[in-house]
Design a protein around this motif. Structure first.
Motif, mmCIF file in Angstrom:
data_model
loop_
_atom_site.group_PDB
_atom_site.id
_atom_site.type_symbol
_atom_site.label_atom_id
_atom_site.label_comp_id
_atom_site.label_asym_id
_atom_site.label_seq_id
_atom_site.Cartn_x
_atom_site.Cartn_y
_atom_site.Cartn_z
ATOM 1 N N ARG A 40 4.752 -7.280 -4.755
ATOM 2 C CA ARG A 40 5.378 -5.886 -4.067
ATOM 3 C C ARG A 40 3.977 -4.858 -4.225
ATOM 4 N N LYS A 41 2.291 -5.089 -5.383
ATOM 5 C CA LYS A 41 1.756 -4.452 -5.232
ATOM 6 C C LYS A 41 0.941 -4.592 -4.932
ATOM 7 N N THR A 42 0.901 -6.240 -4.055
ATOM 8 C CA THR A 42 -0.120 -6.328 -2.741
ATOM 9 C C THR A 42 0.257 -5.382 -1.373
ATOM 10 N N GLU B 106 -0.504 -1.644 -2.109
ATOM 11 C CA GLU B 106 -1.416 -1.178 -1.179
ATOM 12 C C GLU B 106 -1.923 -1.783 0.200
ATOM 13 N N MET B 107 -0.990 -2.990 1.099
ATOM 14 C CA MET B 107 -0.821 -3.267 2.222
ATOM 15 C C MET B 107 -0.183 -1.528 2.733
ATOM 16 N N ARG B 108 0.596 -1.329 2.510
ATOM 17 C CA ARG B 108 1.365 -0.167 2.927
ATOM 18 C C ARG B 108 0.559 0.984 3.178
ATOM 19 N N ALA C 7 -2.784 5.005 5.229
ATOM 20 C CA ALA C 7 -4.536 5.808 5.731
ATOM 21 C C ALA C 7 -4.502 5.748 6.714
ATOM 22 N N SER C 8 -4.722 4.692 6.795
ATOM 23 C CA SER C 8 -5.183 3.750 8.303
ATOM 24 C C SER C 8 -4.745 4.290 9.629
ATOM 25 N N ALA C 9 -3.636 4.968 9.370
ATOM 26 C CA ALA C 9 -2.433 5.391 10.815
ATOM 27 C C ALA C 9 -3.005 7.244 10.336
ATOM 28 N N GLU C 10 -3.440 7.419 9.473
ATOM 29 C CA GLU C 10 -3.332 8.383 9.182
ATOM 30 C C GLU C 10 -5.598 9.186 9.877
#
Length: 155
Positions: A130-132, A135-137, A142-145
């Motif tokens: 879940r943590k991973t 973080e990926m989400r 952030a990358s999409a932003e």
């Protein structure tokens, strides 16, 4: 046929003689007693000098009754020993079962510990996943932003 002047039923002397003869045919009490060991007089008693025949016979009868009761008591004791042996066997069997139950309880505790650790490990792995994922989400978001801002600036 000549008849006796006295009827035989009333001839007291003859009746007494007949009774006496019958009594002589009957063995005395001592002769009539079987020599079986359980009816023999116990060796822990002995007639005293001067005791009357009736006293001796009465004493023998009483001591035989007591001896019979003592033998019954001894038999009861032997029977009790048999029951005690059965109880001892049951106790041994029960102790064996108790040891087996302790071993079984120990195996259950070991299995409980294994299951406990497995569930906690699964929980840790799930928490890590879940943590991973979060973080990926967040990176993806952030990358999409960043791309969206870059496109806005480029436009």
């Amino acid at each position: 046929m000549t008849q006796s002047p006295k009827p035989p039923i009333f001839d007291v002397i003859d009746i007494e003689r007949e009774i006496e003869e019958e009594f002589r045919k009957i063995p005395t009490v001592r002769e009539a007693q079987p020599t079986a060991p359980d009816l023999a007089m116990p060796d822990y008693v002995e007639h005293r000098a001067g005791a009357t025949e009736i006293g001796k016979l009465s004493a023998e009868a009483v001591v035989r009754e007591y001896e019979a009761a003592a033998k019954d008591i001894e038999e009861l004791g032997a029977e009790l020993v048999g029951h005690v042996k059965k109880c001892e066997a049951m106790t041994r069997d029960a102790l064996t079962v108790i040891e087996e139950l302790k071993e079984t309880a120990g195996r259950y505790r070991e299995e409980a510990k294994r299951v406990f650790l497995h569930i906690e490990n699964c929980s840790l792995v799930t928490a890590e996943v879940r943590k991973t994922c979060i973080e990926m989400r967040d990176r993806i978001a952030a990358s999409a932003e960043g791309e969206t801002k870059a496109k806005e600036l480029a436009s």
